[in-house]
Design a protein around this motif. Structure first.
Motif, mmCIF file in Angstrom:
data_model
loop_
_atom_site.group_PDB
_atom_site.id
_atom_site.type_symbol
_atom_site.label_atom_id
_atom_site.label_comp_id
_atom_site.label_asym_id
_atom_site.label_seq_id
_atom_site.Cartn_x
_atom_site.Cartn_y
_atom_site.Cartn_z
ATOM 1 N N ASN A 74 21.959 -10.023 -21.591
ATOM 2 C CA ASN A 74 22.593 -10.562 -22.794
ATOM 3 C C ASN A 74 23.038 -12.011 -22.620
ATOM 4 N N ALA A 75 23.290 -12.418 -21.395
ATOM 5 C CA ALA A 75 23.669 -13.820 -21.143
ATOM 6 C C ALA A 75 22.482 -14.757 -21.364
ATOM 7 N N LYS A 76 21.276 -14.218 -21.169
ATOM 8 C CA LYS A 76 20.065 -15.028 -21.328
ATOM 9 C C LYS A 76 19.323 -14.734 -22.624
ATOM 10 N N ASN A 77 19.881 -13.838 -23.444
ATOM 11 C CA ASN A 77 19.230 -13.457 -24.705
ATOM 12 C C ASN A 77 17.790 -13.015 -24.487
ATOM 13 N N THR A 78 17.593 -12.212 -23.464
ATOM 14 C CA THR A 78 16.238 -11.822 -23.082
ATOM 15 C C THR A 78 16.144 -10.324 -22.836
ATOM 16 N N LEU A 79 15.071 -9.760 -23.356
ATOM 17 C CA LEU A 79 14.722 -8.354 -23.162
ATOM 18 C C LEU A 79 13.550 -8.297 -22.193
ATOM 19 N N TYR A 80 13.543 -7.268 -21.353
ATOM 20 C CA TYR A 80 12.479 -7.115 -20.362
ATOM 21 C C TYR A 80 11.907 -5.702 -20.424
ATOM 22 N N MET A 81 10.713 -5.567 -19.885
ATOM 23 C CA MET A 81 10.174 -4.241 -19.594
ATOM 24 C C MET A 81 9.267 -4.357 -18.372
ATOM 25 N N GLN A 82 9.621 -3.586 -17.357
ATOM 26 C CA GLN A 82 8.811 -3.498 -16.149
ATOM 27 C C GLN A 82 7.807 -2.376 -16.322
ATOM 28 N N LEU A 83 6.538 -2.681 -16.168
ATOM 29 C CA LEU A 83 5.462 -1.709 -16.321
ATOM 30 C C LEU A 83 4.851 -1.454 -14.943
ATOM 31 N N ASN A 84 5.018 -0.240 -14.445
ATOM 32 C CA ASN A 84 4.463 0.139 -13.147
ATOM 33 C C ASN A 84 3.440 1.251 -13.328
ATOM 34 N N SER A 85 2.616 1.439 -12.312
ATOM 35 C CA SER A 85 1.612 2.506 -12.306
ATOM 36 C C SER A 85 0.803 2.507 -13.598
ATOM 37 N N LEU A 86 0.336 1.343 -13.955
ATOM 38 C CA LEU A 86 -0.360 1.197 -15.237
ATOM 39 C C LEU A 86 -1.652 1.988 -15.269
ATOM 40 N N LYS A 87 -1.950 2.513 -16.447
ATOM 41 C CA LYS A 87 -3.150 3.308 -16.686
ATOM 42 C C LYS A 87 -4.007 2.614 -17.745
ATOM 43 N N THR A 88 -5.272 2.958 -17.792
ATOM 44 C CA THR A 88 -6.150 2.331 -18.780
ATOM 45 C C THR A 88 -5.653 2.594 -20.200
ATOM 46 N N GLU A 89 -5.038 3.758 -20.400
ATOM 47 C CA GLU A 89 -4.543 4.094 -21.736
ATOM 48 C C GLU A 89 -3.300 3.302 -22.128
ATOM 49 N N ASP A 90 -2.753 2.518 -21.227
ATOM 50 C CA ASP A 90 -1.639 1.625 -21.570
ATOM 51 C C ASP A 90 -2.122 0.316 -22.190
ATOM 52 N N THR A 91 -3.422 0.119 -22.220
ATOM 53 C CA THR A 91 -3.981 -1.096 -22.821
ATOM 54 C C THR A 91 -3.593 -1.178 -24.290
ATOM 55 N N ALA A 92 -2.937 -2.276 -24.662
ATOM 56 C CA ALA A 92 -2.441 -2.439 -26.028
ATOM 57 C C ALA A 92 -1.798 -3.807 -26.171
ATOM 58 N N MET A 93 -1.522 -4.168 -27.408
ATOM 59 C CA MET A 93 -0.645 -5.302 -27.678
ATOM 60 C C MET A 93 0.783 -4.761 -27.660
ATOM 61 N N TYR A 94 1.648 -5.420 -26.915
ATOM 62 C CA TYR A 94 3.035 -4.985 -26.791
ATOM 63 C C TYR A 94 3.932 -5.920 -27.594
ATOM 64 N N TYR A 95 4.794 -5.297 -28.403
ATOM 65 C CA TYR A 95 5.656 -6.046 -29.300
ATOM 66 C C TYR A 95 7.113 -5.781 -28.998
ATOM 67 N N CYS A 96 7.882 -6.839 -29.014
ATOM 68 C CA CYS A 96 9.334 -6.765 -28.934
ATOM 69 C C CYS A 96 9.880 -6.591 -30.349
ATOM 70 N N ALA A 97 10.946 -5.818 -30.491
ATOM 71 C CA ALA A 97 11.516 -5.578 -31.810
ATOM 72 C C ALA A 97 13.030 -5.601 -31.770
ATOM 73 N N ARG A 98 13.613 -6.121 -32.831
ATOM 74 C CA ARG A 98 15.062 -5.971 -32.987
ATOM 75 C C ARG A 98 15.294 -4.592 -33.577
#
Length: 122
Positions: A74-98
């Protein structure tokens, strides 16, 4: 003006990792729950993960539980997501949302980022 700018996507091999970021501006970031959604080619946009405005509570879709971790600074006004053990089915456009913690239907999300592409392929 609300702005959400994602970064960190890319091409990765199955089993690999990525860290997505979303820089927020134009609103008081620490007042709002935030979330990540994704949309694969030919499919609808789906909820992936959400975090409460304090960061104390998180939730993940069953498809990514144990592999993806959402967080925020919250101090940096930034959202994160760590993606591990990725699979082919995770292929997509990823969107941040309020929103996206209690609000998981994309039709009820008003503010979106432009998306960052994640491609998992060998």
């Amino acid at each position: 003006e609300v702005q959400l700018v994602e970064s960190g996507g890319g091409l990765v091999q199955p089993g690999g990792s990525l860290r997505l970021s979303c820089a927020a501006s134009g609103f008081t970031f620490s007042y709002y729950d935030m979330g990540w959604f994704r949309q694969a080619p030919g499919k609808g946009r789906e909820w992936v993960s959400g975090i409460s405005y304090t960061g104390r509570s998180t939730a993940n879709a069953d498809a990514v539980k144990g592999r993806f971790t959402i967080s925020r600074d919250n101090a940096k006004n930034t959202l994160y997501m760590q993606l591990n053990s990725l699979k082919t089915e995770d292929t997509a456009m990823y969107y941040c949302a309020r929103g996206g913690f209690n609000t998981r239907d994309p039709l009820n999300i008003r503010y979106w980022g432009q998306g960052t592409q994640v491609t998992v392929s060998s």
